[in-house]
Structure formats: C-alpha cells, structure tokens
Design a protein around this motif. Structure first.
Motif, short mmCIF file in Angstrom:
data_model
loop_
_atom_site.label_atom_id
_atom_site.label_comp_id
_atom_site.label_asym_id
_atom_site.label_seq_id
_atom_site.Cartn_x
_atom_site.Cartn_y
_atom_site.Cartn_z
N ALA A 157 37.49 69.04 18.76
CA ALA A 157 36.72 68.59 17.60
C ALA A 157 37.29 67.28 17.05
CB ALA A 157 36.72 69.66 16.51
N ILE A 158 38.61 67.17 16.99
CA ILE A 158 39.24 65.94 16.50
C ILE A 158 38.92 64.77 17.44
CG2 ILE A 158 41.45 64.79 16.05
CD1 ILE A 158 42.55 67.63 15.34
N ALA A 159 39.10 65.01 18.74
CA ALA A 159 38.89 63.95 19.73
C ALA A 159 37.44 63.45 19.72
CB ALA A 159 39.26 64.45 21.12
N GLU A 160 36.50 64.35 19.46
CA GLU A 160 35.08 63.97 19.46
C GLU A 160 34.66 63.32 18.14
OE1 GLU A 160 33.10 67.60 20.46
OE2 GLU A 160 33.40 67.31 22.63
N ALA A 161 35.40 63.61 17.07
CA ALA A 161 35.01 63.11 15.74
C ALA A 161 35.53 61.71 15.46
CB ALA A 161 35.51 64.06 14.65
N VAL A 162 36.65 61.33 16.07
CA VAL A 162 37.30 60.05 15.75
C VAL A 162 37.64 59.32 17.05
CG1 VAL A 162 39.09 58.92 14.39
CG2 VAL A 162 38.35 61.23 13.77
N ASP A 163 37.19 58.08 17.17
CA ASP A 163 37.43 57.31 18.38
C ASP A 163 38.78 56.60 18.28
OD1 ASP A 163 37.18 56.07 20.79
OD2 ASP A 163 35.83 54.49 20.08
N ILE A 164 39.83 57.38 18.49
CA ILE A 164 41.18 56.85 18.49
C ILE A 164 42.00 57.69 19.47
CG2 ILE A 164 41.97 58.32 16.57
CD1 ILE A 164 43.69 55.95 15.58
N PRO A 165 42.94 57.09 20.21
CA PRO A 165 43.76 57.88 21.12
C PRO A 165 44.54 58.96 20.37
CG PRO A 165 43.98 55.55 21.61
CD PRO A 165 43.23 55.64 20.33
N VAL A 166 44.54 60.18 20.93
CA VAL A 166 45.20 61.32 20.31
C VAL A 166 46.37 61.76 21.20
CG1 VAL A 166 44.97 63.71 19.54
CG2 VAL A 166 43.06 62.11 19.24
N ILE A 167 47.55 61.90 20.59
CA ILE A 167 48.70 62.51 21.25
C ILE A 167 48.90 63.87 20.60
CG2 ILE A 167 51.18 62.35 21.68
CD1 ILE A 167 50.85 59.29 21.70
N LEU A 168 48.82 64.92 21.41
CA LEU A 168 49.02 66.28 20.93
C LEU A 168 50.49 66.47 20.57
CD1 LEU A 168 47.10 68.00 23.88
CD2 LEU A 168 46.13 67.37 21.65
N TYR A 169 50.76 67.49 19.76
CA TYR A 169 52.15 67.76 19.36
C TYR A 169 52.37 69.27 19.36
CZ TYR A 169 56.30 67.73 16.23
OH TYR A 169 57.54 67.91 15.66
N ASN A 170 53.19 69.74 20.29
CA ASN A 170 53.49 71.16 20.40
C ASN A 170 54.93 71.40 19.97
OD1 ASN A 170 52.92 73.88 21.18
ND2 ASN A 170 54.16 73.57 23.02
N VAL A 171 55.10 72.15 18.87
CA VAL A 171 56.44 72.42 18.35
C VAL A 171 56.50 73.87 17.88
CG1 VAL A 171 55.82 71.38 16.11
CG2 VAL A 171 58.26 71.62 16.74
N PRO A 172 56.61 74.82 18.82
CA PRO A 172 56.50 76.24 18.48
C PRO A 172 57.51 76.73 17.45
CG PRO A 172 56.53 75.93 20.87
CD PRO A 172 56.79 74.60 20.25
N SER A 173 58.69 76.10 17.39
CA SER A 173 59.70 76.54 16.42
C SER A 173 59.22 76.35 14.99
CB SER A 173 61.01 75.78 16.63
OG SER A 173 60.83 74.39 16.38
N ARG A 174 58.28 75.44 14.78
CA ARG A 174 57.74 75.21 13.44
C ARG A 174 56.35 75.80 13.24
NH1 ARG A 174 60.11 71.53 9.91
NH2 ARG A 174 61.93 70.46 10.72
N THR A 175 55.54 75.80 14.29
CA THR A 175 54.14 76.23 14.13
C THR A 175 53.92 77.70 14.46
OG1 THR A 175 53.50 75.68 16.40
CG2 THR A 175 53.35 73.92 14.74
N VAL A 176 54.88 78.34 15.12
CA VAL A 176 54.83 79.72 15.62
C VAL A 176 54.02 79.81 16.92
CG1 VAL A 176 54.29 82.14 15.13
CG2 VAL A 176 55.07 80.65 13.28
N THR A 177 52.90 79.13 16.99
CA THR A 177 52.05 79.17 18.18
C THR A 177 52.53 78.17 19.23
OG1 THR A 177 50.16 79.72 16.78
CG2 THR A 177 49.66 78.95 18.99
#
Length: 293
Positions: free
Chosen positions: A122-142
């Motif tokens: 949804a983010i990638a389709e809504a805004v025309d800007i390069p997106v770098i994902l961020y995975n940090v399970p120690s903080r997000t739990v998931t």
C-alpha cells in the motif's frame, strides 16, 4: 557503486529544552559528510522518531535535505504501525525532497506476513518514492521473513531492506531469494562487515554518529574486498559498537556526540532517560580507546 551503499548514519536528533536543536542538527550533518558518511537517515529509531510530532518529523527531514544539499542520499524514516500514517509520512518525505524512505515493520500490533506484505504494498503504490524496508524484530516483535521480503522486492518502488535481525542466515536467505539489484543493508553495526562479504551493500549505522570516518573506512574496505583491512577495522571498532548499546539506543550515541562537543545537549526524550554511570564509563572507555576523546 550503488547510490545506497556503505556506512549510512542513522542520525540522532539533538534537543534543547525539549525542542529540536536545529543548529545542532545542521552541525552534525556537516560533521558526518566531512568525515565520509555515505548517506543520512533522519527520523529513524536512533533519531527518536517515536517521540517526535508529525510537524517535528517533517521539519527534521526538510532541514536534513536542505543541509545535505545533494552531497549524499537522504533516506527519510517514515515508518509507523498505522499504514495510513506511514503513507502520510512518506508523502511528506517526498515533498521535502528525500531520496528514499526507510519504513519499519509495524510495531505492537503484530501483523501476519500477509499483513506486512499488504502494508508495504500500500505504501509503495501510494507514494512514488524508493522504499527501503526495515526489519528489526527486537523492537517490533514481528520478524518479516525472507519469503515476504522476496514478494515485496518484486514491487517497483521497493528497492531494498535494512535487515536488523542480526542473523546472517536470514540475511543470506534474503540475498538468495531477492533480485540481484535488491539492496541489502545491515541494521546492526556488528554484522555490517560480514553482511557485505555475503552480498550486502553496507550498513545503516548507530556507531557512525560518533565515528563516521571509522565506519566509512570499514565499509569501503569490505566493499572493495580487502578482507584483511576490513577485519582490522572491524575489531578496532568492535568495543565502540558494543558501547552504543550499553543503554537503550540512542542514549549512548547522543551522549557520545555531546562528549565530543558536537552538540550541546545529549539528553533523549522520555520515556528514555539519561545514561547511567556504569554505561557512561563503558562509553567513555570505548571512545577513548577509539581516539574520539
């Protein structure tokens, strides 16, 4: 060399009287660029994105873009645990002139892997800007799994990931399953060197706040394939990397740049509190050993 590579600093946000210290931020950005940093991330976790208002968030990114003035890429932190809010922040970052966004896995609400996919799609389709994902399970739990990252990598605007699981197995799976041009950046200073040696492009770094030249040299050595030099730098910086987490991030990093005289006040915003004496001694010792104090 790719646009997004090397040692990219997750820059701290200095405050005075609990308001953004704009001159302090400008000075920090210039210090970073003068010492070889390959990119700037404003409003990441290290920039205390969780406790800045939307107006402050927008101002920090605007000021960063203006100060950087095209010298290095600006990757604006725009993550939230609401998809709509993430889209709003991404739109604001694009309007401010950021080169790309860094969007964290939604925290607290524990989405499924399909929920993660739909959130970032949804983010990638809504805004025309390069997106770098961020995975940090120690903080997000998931933990966003490599299979989900590979699905997202097929989307046009999603160009890379900051992988902060600290798992070389997971990083390897992401690199194996994603297209060759998908940018994998370490999210942990400790794993930055090995990440590059298994196919990553660099690190989004906390340690760069206090030692931009050291982290830049480390990444340049690793990216050029100089294993001997990279190993030497890695182990010389290792105690400093450890000291950055002697208290919750970004408490040590902010105190470190204050000790170096780069900002007037290294205090974080509540609920984070001032560094305790034990952590402060660890930090000072590591900084002295690294020649920073």
């Amino acid at each position: 060399m790719e646009k997004y590579h090397g040692a990219i600093v997750a820059i701290v946000t200095p405050f005075i009287n609990n308001k953004i210290d704009e001159q302090g931020l400008v000075d920090l950005i210039n210090f970073q660029i003068e010492n070889g940093t390959h990119g700037i991330v404003p409003c990441g976790t290290t920039g205390e994105s969780a406790t800045v208002s939307f107006d402050e968030h927008k101002r920090i990114i605007e000021l960063t873009v203006k100060t950087v003035a095209g010298r290095v890429p600006v990757i604006a932190g725009t993550g939230a645990n609401s998809t709509a809010e993430s889209i709003d922040l991404a739109k604001s970052a694009k309007a401010s002139g950021a080169d790309a966004t860094l969007s964290v896995v939604p925290y607290y609400n524990k989405p499924s892997q399909e929920g993660l996919y739909q959130h970032f799609k949804a983010i990638a389709e809504a805004v025309d800007i390069p997106v770098i994902l961020y995975n940090v399970p120690s903080r997000t739990v998931t933990n966003m799994l490599p299979e989900t990252v590979a699905r997202l990598a097929e989307l046009e605007n999603i160009i890379g990931i900051k992988e902060a699981s600290a798992s070389l197995q997971q990083i390897s799976e992401i690199i194996r399953q994603c297209p060759d041009d998908f940018i994998v950046l370490s999210g942990d200073d400790f794993t930055s060197m090995p990440t590059v040696f298994i196919g990553g492009k660099g690190v989004i770094s906390v340690t760069s706040n206090v030692h931009p030249r050291g982290m830049a040299d480390l990444m340049e050595a690793a990216l050029s394939g100089d294993i001997k030099k990279a190993n030497e730098i890695h182990y010389s910086l290792f105690p400093l990397m450890t000291s950055m987490f002697a208290a919750p991030n970004p408490v040590p990093a902010k105190k470190g740049v204050e000790l170096m005289g780069k900002i007037k006040n290294g205090l974080p915003r509540l609920p984070l509190t001032e560094i305790d004496d034990k952590a402060l001694q660890t930090l000072k010792g590591a900084m002295k050993d690294a020649g920073l104090l």
